[in-house]
Every structure is written in C-alpha cells, then in structure tokens.
Design an enzyme around this catalytic site. Structure first.
Site: not given
Length: 241
Positions: A97-99
């Site tokens: 998952l993106d930051k």
C-alpha cells in the site's frame, strides 16, 4: 524449534536447558539438541506450552506514514509495527500500500500463498474506499467498467465503481466511493481517477479477495488471521487455479 518460534537464541536455549526450564512430554530436557516432533510432543518452557508454527498470517490496519516493506533507510515500515514475537518468523507484506494509503495489509512468511495472491493471472479482487475531489458521476462509473487508459498508456481491466456519496465542488465536499479492481499497478486507484480528471484525497483498502478489514483494528494494529479467514483465502485460490 524453540529458536524458530522466538523463545531464544541457541545459546539462551542451552542455558535454559541447563537450568531445567525446558520439558518435553513432562520430562526435563538435558540436551538442547534433542529431536522433537512439534505436532506430537508437548514442549514447555518454564511451565508454559510452546506452540510451533511454520507460517504466520497477520492482518494489519496500515496507517499513513509507514511504508510497505521489511526495511527502509528513511521511514518506519509495517514490520516495525509488529509485536516482537513475530520477528523470528521474518514476515513480509503481501503486495504494498502506498505510504499515504491506509487499510488492509496482509503479512506472512508463506511465500506460496503470497505468490498466489499477487499473481496477475489470479485476478484477486481488491476493494478500496476513497474520497475524491469533487463530483464522481455515472460517466466515471461507466468509464471504469470499460477500463481506463493510465498515464503510461496501460489499459486497466474493468473496475467496479460504487458511488456512496456524490460530492459538491462549490461546497468543497468530496465524493465517497468504493472501487474494486483486479490488478495492483503502481498507484493504480489514484491514476485511474486521474485518467478521468479527478483527484483522490484519501484512500483505504477494505478487502483483498475474501479477506475483509477488521473494523475493530485501530490504525497500526494487527492480529493473526482466524482459521476461517485463512481457509477462505486458501479455498478461493484453489478454485482459481
């Protein structure tokens, strides 16, 4: 076996053996190299039974600000958020998952299951909740259902867009949606909305295959999968083979 499940290092286990702290089937162990069958033998350390597991499966409610990796030179990782008892298992995130994206993340040391979940051929559905500036409409739903072309020319598989709340640009109110996709391209949800001229301002994954995010998990918290959840994951991908 005890080292694998994190009871202690080999030197620490030798010390515990000398102290008489380790028993197998009620008998004190005199040799730390003793062979055991963890499925048949009862092993205790200081009177507490030790459960052997080759694999562990963890559901995390990933918060913003941490990266989906096992190590990073600049930022905290999702592995840093886990309890120390899971360190010996060397778990890793299944996908990423993106930051700045929250929500459901599976961590495990079971490479075979991870491969099945991530294989593009499996088309594992992933559902996201998002807030989008400003109005998401029926034209967007139809575009996603047909597949959209991303900024690098890639044409996505069809996605299912459900509009939960229509936004209002004049009032500064974002739309709220759920989007189910079968792929996991880099920043895919954000880029799909960019393709129709919209901007995602908040993103959270709420499901992956049959696995649903446990709403009782606070951001940053994790728990082991239940036997039913694990069986559902395995069954779903046996059917897809």
């Amino acid at each position: 076996m005890l080292s694998h499940v994190g009871v202690g290092s080999r030197s620490e286990l030798k010390r515990l053996t000398k102290e008489g702290a380790i028993q197998v089937n009620g008998m004190r162990v005199k040799d730390s190299g003793m062979q055991v069958n963890p499925e048949r033998d009862l092993i205790t350390v200081n009177g507490e039974a030790v459960r052997y597991r080759e694999f562990v499966y963890l559901m995390m409610n990933k918060p913003q600000g941490v990266v989906s990796a096992t190590e990073d030179n600049r930022d905290r990782t999702v592995v840093d958020l886990l309890d120390d008892e899971y360190v010996p298992f060397e778990v890793f995130p299944v996908g990423r998952l993106d930051k700045d994206t929250e929500g459901l993340l599976l961590l495990t040391n079971d490479g075979k299951l991870a491969h099945n979940l991530l294989s593009p051929r499996k088309h594992v559905p992933k559902t996201y909740f998002a807030r989008v500036e400003w109005e998401v409409n029926e034209a967007d739903r139809e575009a996603f259902a047909a597949g959209v072309t991303l900024d690098d020319g890639y044409e996505t598989l069809p996605g299912e867009l459900v509009i939960l709340k229509t936004g209002d640009a004049a009032a500064g109110i974002p739309s709220e949606i759920e989007l189910t996709i079968m792929e996991g391209k880099f920043h895919q949800v954000k880029r799909m909305f960019q393709a129709v001229g919209k901007t995602v301002v908040y993103l959270k994954r709420i499901s992956m295959g049959p696995l649903q995010l446990d709403v009782s998990l606070a951001l940053g918290e994790s728990r082991e999968l239940t036997s039913d959840e694990l069986q559902a994951l395995r069954t779903a991908h046996e059917v897809q083979k």
